[in-house]
Design an enzyme around this catalytic site. Structure first.
Site, PDB file in Angstrom:
ATOM      1  N   GLY A  95      -7.645   8.585   7.802  1.00 13.70           N
ATOM      2  CA  GLY A  95      -7.623   8.857   9.247  1.00 13.70           C
ATOM      3  C   GLY A  95      -8.995   9.213   9.803  1.00 13.70           C
ATOM      4  N   GLU A 126      -2.776   6.032  -8.215  1.00  8.40           N
ATOM      5  CA  GLU A 126      -3.687   6.998  -7.585  1.00  8.40           C
ATOM      6  C   GLU A 126      -3.617   8.313  -8.334  1.00  8.40           C
ATOM      7  OE1 GLU A 126      -3.963   7.215  -3.324  1.00  8.40           O
ATOM      8  OE2 GLU A 126      -4.356   9.376  -3.355  1.00  8.40           O
ATOM      9  N   ASP A 162       0.849  -1.194   0.000  1.00  9.64           N
ATOM     10  CA  ASP A 162       0.000   0.000   0.000  1.00  9.64           C
ATOM     11  C   ASP A 162       0.891   1.253   0.000  1.00  9.64           C
ATOM     12  OD1 ASP A 162      -2.350   1.471   0.197  1.00  9.64           O
ATOM     13  OD2 ASP A 162      -2.504   1.265   2.376  1.00  9.64           O
ATOM     14  N   THR A 216     -12.220   4.594   6.742  1.00  9.46           N
ATOM     15  CA  THR A 216     -12.717   4.860   8.101  1.00  9.46           C
ATOM     16  C   THR A 216     -13.622   6.092   8.124  1.00  9.46           C
ATOM     17  OG1 THR A 216     -10.789   3.861   9.145  1.00  9.46           O
ATOM     18  CG2 THR A 216     -11.992   5.484  10.459  1.00  9.46           C
TER      19      THR A 216
HETATM   20  P1  13P Z   1      -8.266   4.883   6.913  1.00  8.54           P
HETATM   21  O1  13P Z   1      -7.138   4.761   7.880  1.00  8.54           O
HETATM   22  O2  13P Z   1      -8.890   6.243   6.895  1.00  8.54           O
HETATM   23  O3  13P Z   1      -9.282   3.789   7.053  1.00  8.54           O
HETATM   24  O4  13P Z   1      -7.622   4.731   5.454  1.00  8.54           O
HETATM   25  C1  13P Z   1      -6.847   3.598   5.150  1.00  8.54           C
HETATM   26  C2  13P Z   1      -6.163   3.720   3.830  1.00  8.54           C
HETATM   27  O5  13P Z   1      -6.629   4.399   2.940  1.00  8.54           O
HETATM   28  C3  13P Z   1      -4.922   2.969   3.627  1.00  8.54           C
HETATM   29  O6  13P Z   1      -4.371   3.161   2.371  1.00  8.54           O
END
Ligand code: 13P
Length: 393
Positions: free
Chosen positions: A182, A134, A82, A212
């Site tokens: 986040g 992205e 990632d 999230t």
């Molecule tokens: P969150 O931490 O907001 O769930 O996002 C995770 C993310 O996009 C990892 O690439």
């Protein structure tokens, strides 16, 4: 052996109208919890390792555990790098066992993003590994309060997305349509029309970062508009954090194991909620039927080097380990010599490729050609070689 081709996995999700969770893990507790939830719900799942989290764990030490856990699972699993920052990050991720990589140059100007992404696509496709790019910018930092990283959202535009896809050849696209990484105060506002237009123009699995904090209705709306992979981390870290705080508040002195007791279940509960909400529950068997298994290939060579003394043979092997291990798609290079007197062959190479695609890429790679023609073949005229995959059924 349920490691599967991630492209096949996400195309199934995209075609069937559900999303696979890509859950970032930062410890073995997370790894076990994510797979426990996927097993419970019979769902395909992506084990995601974010380069920005490498300060919390040793990527090289973690990957053998991730791979072992994926192979032991009975549901289809992919392993994803990632937010990889560079070509070198992607090469390293594939060497350590990722079968999907993200290149994130979204903060760069478009031309630079395209150039960097295209270089990763060329390399990764030569290894049989799909790539997520992205476009646009999703601000924030996973695991932290979004307000502490208040960068502007740059929305993905349809025209740029079309051009980006044509010029890079990415397999999946992470779009910026209003989410942030986040913890957020309040629910984000999503530009769903923009997402629908991107989906119609590209027709490839789309990815949402910053899962999230989205509402159930928002998740459903995203999936209806082509989102087949949702990245999710902060809520898992918060579930584990809440468990630790509750353990600490319980009174008395607490050691490590008492403080972390129950965090696996707390994380698994949240992963399970997401998997069910995103429609992935119960899809494991259909994915296992349609997705190609992800399997390494071993390239073995047995040879003699009659004109070299032992020191010269060892030097040639050391040079080979150095040069060949750096070729993209090579996972390891082992050199050996017979333990007992062998009437036929004295020395061996064992070179592990990430996938069958690497057989051709490796053979034609200039560093391989130079080593083979310059150092190895002239001294090892008597040799036999074979590429094989493990037969486990
Ligand atoms: P969150 O931490 O907001 O769930 O996002 C995770 C993310 O996009 C990892 O690439």
């Amino acid at each position: 052996m349920p490691l599967v081709d991630m492209n096949d996995m996400l195309r199934h999700a995209h075609g069937e109208g559900y999303a696979v969770g890509a859950f970032d893990l930062v410890s073995v507790d997370f790894l076990e919890a994510i797979l426990e939830a996927a097993e419970r719900t019979r769902a395909p799942v992506i084990l995601s390792l974010a380069e920005s989290h490498f300060e919390y764990f040793d990527f090289e030490l973690m990957m053998p555990a991730v791979e072992a856990a994926a192979r032991r699972a009975s549901v289809p699993v992919a392993i994803h790098l990632d937010h990889g920052a560079s070509l070198e990050s992607a090469v390293r991720g594939i060497r350590l066992g990722c079968n999907g990589v993200m290149v994130d140059a979204s903060h760069e100007p478009l031309e630079e993003n395209i150039a960097r992404t295209r270089a990763v696509v060329e390399m990764a496709h030569g290894c049989g590994v799909p790539v997520e790019g992205e476009l646009g910018y999703v601000p924030g930092v996973e695991g932290e309060d979004a307000e502490r990283h208040p960068g502007e959202i740059t929305y993905t535009t349809v025209d740029e997305a079309r051009r980006y896809l044509e010029q890079t050849g990415v397999d999946f696209l992470a779009v910026s349509i209003g989410t942030v990484h986040g913890r957020m105060q309040g629910a984000p506002r999503l530009d769903l029309d923009r997402l629908a237009a991107i989906d119609a123009a590209l027709g490839i699995p789309l990815v949402i970062h910053g899962g999230t904090g989205l509402s159930e209705a928002q998740f459903r709306a995203l999936i209806e508009r082509g989102v087949a992979k949702i990245n999710y981390y902060t809520a898992l870290a918060d579930a584990a954090g809440a468990r630790i705080r509750a353990n600490a508040a319980d009174g008395g002195r607490r050691g490590y194991t008492a403080l972390v007791a129950g965090i696996r279940e707390a994380i698994a509960t949240e992963v399970e909620r997401c998997i069910r909400l995103w429609g992935a529950a119960g899809q494991a068997d259909a994915v296992l039927e349609t997705a190609a298994p992800w399997q390494a290939v071993d390239h073995v060579i047995l040879y003699n080097a009659p004109d070299l003394d032992e020191a010269a043979a060892h030097e040639m092997m050391a040079e080979g380990r150095r040069v060949l291990a750096a070729i993209p798609g090579v996972r390891s290079v082992t050199t050996g010599e017979a333990v007992r007197e062998n009437p036929r062959y004295r020395y061996a190479w064992l070179i592990r490729f990430a996938s069958p695609t690497v057989i051709d890429t490796y053979r034609d790679h200039p560093d391989h050609v130079a080593f083979a023609d310059g150092h190895f073949r002239p001294v090892a005229r008597d040799r036999v070689s074979m590429d094989y995959r493990a037969v486990e059924a």
